[in-house]
Design an enzyme around this catalytic site. Structure first.
Site, PDB file in Angstrom:
ATOM      1  N   LYS A   1       0.475   3.656 -15.335  1.00 49.82           N
ATOM      2  CA  LYS A   1       0.460   2.783 -14.161  1.00 49.82           C
ATOM      3  C   LYS A   1       0.175   1.362 -14.636  1.00 49.82           C
ATOM      4  O   LYS A   1      -0.355   1.155 -15.727  1.00 49.82           O
ATOM      5  CB  LYS A   1      -0.668   3.193 -13.216  1.00 49.82           C
TER       6      LYS A   1
ATOM      7  N   LYS B   1       3.569  19.501  -4.909  1.00 47.40           N
ATOM      8  CA  LYS B   1       2.685  19.318  -6.053  1.00 47.40           C
ATOM      9  C   LYS B   1       1.372  18.699  -5.595  1.00 47.40           C
ATOM     10  O   LYS B   1       1.356  18.099  -4.529  1.00 47.40           O
ATOM     11  CB  LYS B   1       3.364  18.462  -7.120  1.00 47.40           C
TER      12      LYS B   1
ATOM     13  N   LYS C   1       8.935  -0.947 -13.779  1.00 43.48           N
ATOM     14  CA  LYS C   1       9.166   0.445 -13.394  1.00 43.48           C
ATOM     15  C   LYS C   1      10.458   0.896 -14.063  1.00 43.48           C
ATOM     16  O   LYS C   1      11.523   0.321 -13.837  1.00 43.48           O
ATOM     17  CB  LYS C   1       9.300   0.575 -11.880  1.00 43.48           C
TER      18      LYS C   1
ATOM     19  N   HIS D   1       6.617  16.109 -13.817  1.00 48.29           N
ATOM     20  CA  HIS D   1       7.831  15.312 -13.981  1.00 48.29           C
ATOM     21  C   HIS D   1       8.272  15.169 -15.441  1.00 48.29           C
ATOM     22  O   HIS D   1       9.427  15.403 -15.782  1.00 48.29           O
ATOM     23  CB  HIS D   1       7.645  13.920 -13.377  1.00 48.29           C
TER      24      HIS D   1
ATOM     25  N   GLU E   1       5.417   2.811 -14.628  1.00 50.31           N
ATOM     26  CA  GLU E   1       5.322   2.279 -13.261  1.00 50.31           C
ATOM     27  C   GLU E   1       4.586   0.951 -13.282  1.00 50.31           C
ATOM     28  O   GLU E   1       3.605   0.806 -14.014  1.00 50.31           O
ATOM     29  CB  GLU E   1       4.555   3.263 -12.371  1.00 50.31           C
TER      30      GLU E   1
ATOM     31  N   LYS F   1      16.285  14.280  -8.231  1.00 51.35           N
ATOM     32  CA  LYS F   1      16.947  13.007  -8.545  1.00 51.35           C
ATOM     33  C   LYS F   1      18.325  13.284  -9.154  1.00 51.35           C
ATOM     34  O   LYS F   1      18.459  14.113 -10.048  1.00 51.35           O
ATOM     35  CB  LYS F   1      16.100  12.190  -9.525  1.00 51.35           C
TER      36      LYS F   1
ATOM     37  N   ASP G   1       9.299  19.788  -7.367  1.00 49.44           N
ATOM     38  CA  ASP G   1       9.041  18.658  -8.248  1.00 49.44           C
ATOM     39  C   ASP G   1      10.135  17.655  -7.906  1.00 49.44           C
ATOM     40  O   ASP G   1      11.304  17.893  -8.215  1.00 49.44           O
ATOM     41  CB  ASP G   1       9.144  19.090  -9.719  1.00 49.44           C
ATOM     42  N   HIS G   2       9.776  16.570  -7.255  1.00 56.60           N
ATOM     43  CA  HIS G   2      10.837  15.719  -6.705  1.00 56.60           C
ATOM     44  C   HIS G   2      11.725  15.103  -7.787  1.00 56.60           C
ATOM     45  O   HIS G   2      12.823  14.662  -7.507  1.00 56.60           O
ATOM     46  CB  HIS G   2      10.270  14.672  -5.736  1.00 56.60           C
TER      47      HIS G   2
ATOM     48  N   ASP H   1      -0.904  14.092 -13.000  1.00 54.12           N
ATOM     49  CA  ASP H   1      -0.087  13.465 -11.965  1.00 54.12           C
ATOM     50  C   ASP H   1       1.379  13.349 -12.383  1.00 54.12           C
ATOM     51  O   ASP H   1       2.269  13.490 -11.549  1.00 54.12           O
ATOM     52  CB  ASP H   1      -0.663  12.067 -11.673  1.00 54.12           C
TER      53      ASP H   1
ATOM     54  N   ARG I   1      -3.477  19.206  12.188  1.00 49.06           N
ATOM     55  CA  ARG I   1      -4.734  19.256  12.959  1.00 49.06           C
ATOM     56  C   ARG I   1      -4.798  18.187  14.043  1.00 49.06           C
ATOM     57  O   ARG I   1      -5.456  18.381  15.045  1.00 49.06           O
ATOM     58  CB  ARG I   1      -5.931  19.091  12.003  1.00 49.06           C
TER      59      ARG I   1
HETATM   60  C1  BG6 Z   1       4.338  11.221  -7.901  1.00 49.08           C
HETATM   61  C2  BG6 Z   1       3.009  10.761  -8.437  1.00 49.08           C
HETATM   62  O1  BG6 Z   1       4.504  12.588  -8.103  1.00 49.08           O
HETATM   63  O2  BG6 Z   1       5.383  10.521  -8.553  1.00 49.08           O
HETATM   64  C3  BG6 Z   1       2.861   9.273  -8.264  1.00 49.08           C
HETATM   65  O3  BG6 Z   1       1.967  11.411  -7.751  1.00 49.08           O
HETATM   66  C4  BG6 Z   1       4.043   8.545  -8.859  1.00 49.08           C
HETATM   67  O4  BG6 Z   1       1.654   8.800  -8.858  1.00 49.08           O
HETATM   68  C5  BG6 Z   1       5.348   9.133  -8.358  1.00 49.08           C
HETATM   69  O5  BG6 Z   1       3.942   7.177  -8.489  1.00 49.08           O
HETATM   70  C6  BG6 Z   1       6.521   8.532  -9.092  1.00 49.08           C
HETATM   71  O6  BG6 Z   1       7.689   8.958  -8.482  1.00 49.08           O
HETATM   72  P1  BG6 Z   1       9.014   8.082  -8.579  1.00 49.08           P
HETATM   73  O7  BG6 Z   1      10.044   8.912  -7.895  1.00 49.08           O
HETATM   74  O8  BG6 Z   1       8.716   6.783  -7.899  1.00 49.08           O
HETATM   75  O9  BG6 Z   1       9.270   7.893 -10.032  1.00 49.08           O
END
Ligand code: BG6
Length: 488
Positions: free
Chosen positions: A329, A147, A334, A239, A215, A181, A176-177, A234, A46
């Site tokens: 969190k 997502k 991490k 994940h 995290e 990985k 789903d990232h 989330d 936009r």
């Molecule tokens: C995201 C969440 O999908 O994944 C975040 O929305 C989270 O809250 C993140 O921090 C974590 O991803 P990664 O790759 O850093 O483990």
């Protein structure tokens, strides 16, 4: 190499994901000569800006999130365009269609990437349909959907129903990232390209499985999005459930997308949704103490920033093996890891004091940050009669493959989507089964029988209740990927 001189259209091109992940990943792929010689990237959003302004914003992004090489950038940037338009306005899509027709060679494939707020996904797909931009007569048309895919089972079903009125399931790539990985994909290689693990990968040898995605960051600037969403939606629905599926599924017959996803679906189908009573004693929800002080968080917010679940998979392989999943969190560190705890040896032949029970072996799959695999076992302490100590056999990616061998997750996923390989993307039925389980937890947490929210200190490992969840079964959380041994 992706076919058909593709165009990548990014909806939400002025947003954070485009800047942090998508354009840097595409740039890296280009630098590695993974993209076809003829392609173009068209940003749509936009915000009113020209292609020139878009290019210079993306240049900054590449400087920040990749490594800029001037000549490579110049040639990459010449393929970047920007189109300004609304997401619900047919005229905007008509305009986009005209511009694409001008830019594209005949027969160009098209990848539409939805990187907008989730409430716009259905609208954009409908507009693409109305503008007749999804038909595959001339070449392929695929849509990547970011997502979260829905907020609960009903909304995920509704979104599936809506996008299916325009697109065939085969055209939909739900991202789903975590599946992008390397270490997550390596779960498949580890389990199914080695013959030595499969015979022990079951209830006869495994006592419990622990999946942790911890995290250290808190929700700080994301409070507006996070409050009301919480850790279950989330992190778990997507994940953690994917990690669970790849760890527990049966061996697929091939690497074909549907063969793989069929096995994931079978495992999800074997997990019974919780009853309200079960939620009260098989799950824990927590919130770090300072969460409610953050701007954008409701003063009495019940949003969980931490959760731990005990999951049972009702099939022959896993009957009686608890899977413990936790994520939160503002935790101490991490780390994302999968720990397979094996059973103790059945008989103690060594003369050690009765209170010194033999320790069980474990295998830790370290997803991040120190990617690798550790195997913990007992060794004889030198110069003692029968003294023992736990030691680790360790594989580290950086030692085996060199530093920086691991690419960003989005590179693999973008390339796969361009190539039409959906193996690392979630299918409609998979998403819905995962939501079915999450819904049952959310319902339980809202019921009068629910255990109260457990508070925890920032920088801790979460609420005590999560330790009790395992202690009740005579287990304890294991950090298998830290360098400092944490036995027993
Ligand atoms: C995201 C969440 O999908 O994944 C975040 O929305 C989270 O809250 C993140 O921090 C974590 O991803 P990664 O790759 O850093 O483990």
């Amino acid at each position: 190499m992706p076919s058909s001189n593709p165009t990548i259209v990014i909806f939400g091109a002025s947003g954070d994901l485009t800047r942090r992940k998508l354009v840097p990943a595409l740039y890296n792929l280009y630098q590695k000569h993974r993209l076809p010689t003829d392609f173009r990237i068209v940003g749509y959003a936009r915000s009113d800006m020209t292609s020139e302004v878009f290019r210079s914003a993306m240049r900054e992004a590449v400087i920040e999130f990749a490594t800029l090489d001037e000549p490579t950038w110049a040639s990459f940037a010449s393929r970047l365009y920007y189109v300004c338009g609304q997401y619900d306005d047919p005229a905007g899509f008509e305009n986009l269609r005209t511009i694409l027709a001008r830019l594209e060679p005949e027969g160009a494939g098209r990848l539409y990437y939805l990187s907008t707020p989730p409430k716009l996904y259905a609208t954009i797909v409908q507009c693409l349909g109305t503008a007749q931009m999804t038909g595959e007569k001339q070449s392929w048309r695929r849509v990547v959907i970011e997502k979260p895919f829905g907020q609960d089972l009903a909304s995920a079903q509704e979104l599936n129903r809506s996008v299916h009125t325009v697109l065939d399931e085969k055209q939909i790539y739900r991202i789903d990232h975590y599946l992008g990985k390397e270490t997550v994909q390596n779960l498949l290689v580890f389990r199914f390209a080695n013959a030595i693990f499969e015979p022990i990968w079951n209830r006869n040898y495994i006592s419990n499985v622990q999946i942790t995605a911890a995290e250290s960051v808190d929700v700080a600037h994301r409070a507006g999005y996070y409050d009301g969403v919480g850790v279950l939606r989330d992190m778990f629905q997507n994940h953690l459930m994917q990690l669970l599926a790849l760890t527990s599924m049966e061996p697929p017959a091939s690497f074909d997308a549907d063969a793989l996803r069929n096995e994931k679906v079978k495992v999800f189908a074997a997990i019974r949704p919780y009853t309200t009573e079960e939620v009260a004693y098989r799950t824990v929800r927590g919130q770090y103490r300072t969460y409610r002080d953050a701007e954008g968080v409701a003063p009495r917010s019940e949003t969980p920033t931490y959760a731990a679940l005990q999951i049972s998979i009702d099939n022959w392989r896993w009957q009686g093996v608890p899977f413990y999943l936790r994520s939160g969190k503002a935790l101490q560190a991490k780390t994302t890891e999968i720990v397979i705890r094996f059973k103790r040896p059945p008989h103690m032949m060594f003369p050690i004091p009765a209170e010194d029970k033999l320790r069980s072996n474990y295998l830790a799959i370290c997803v991040q940050p120190d990617e690798g695999i550790h195997l913990r076992f007992e060794a004889k302490q030198p110069d003692t009669a029968a003294g023992m100590r736990s030691v680790d056999m360790e594989f580290h990616y950086d030692e085996a493959f060199g530093p920086r061998a691991i690419p960003e997750a989005y590179e693999r996923l973008l390339l796969d989507a361009l190539n039409g390989d959906a193996a690392l993307f979630t299918r409609a039925d998979e998403i819905e089964l995962s939501w079915r389980l999450m819904d049952s937890v959310l319902r339980g947490w809202e019921s009068p029988q629910a255990a109260p929210l457990a508070f925890y200190e920032s920088g801790s490992w979460g609420p005590d209740e999560a330790d009790k969840l395992l202690a009740r079964d005579n287990h304890h959380w294991t950090q298998g990927c830290s360098h400092t041994p944490t036995t027993p």
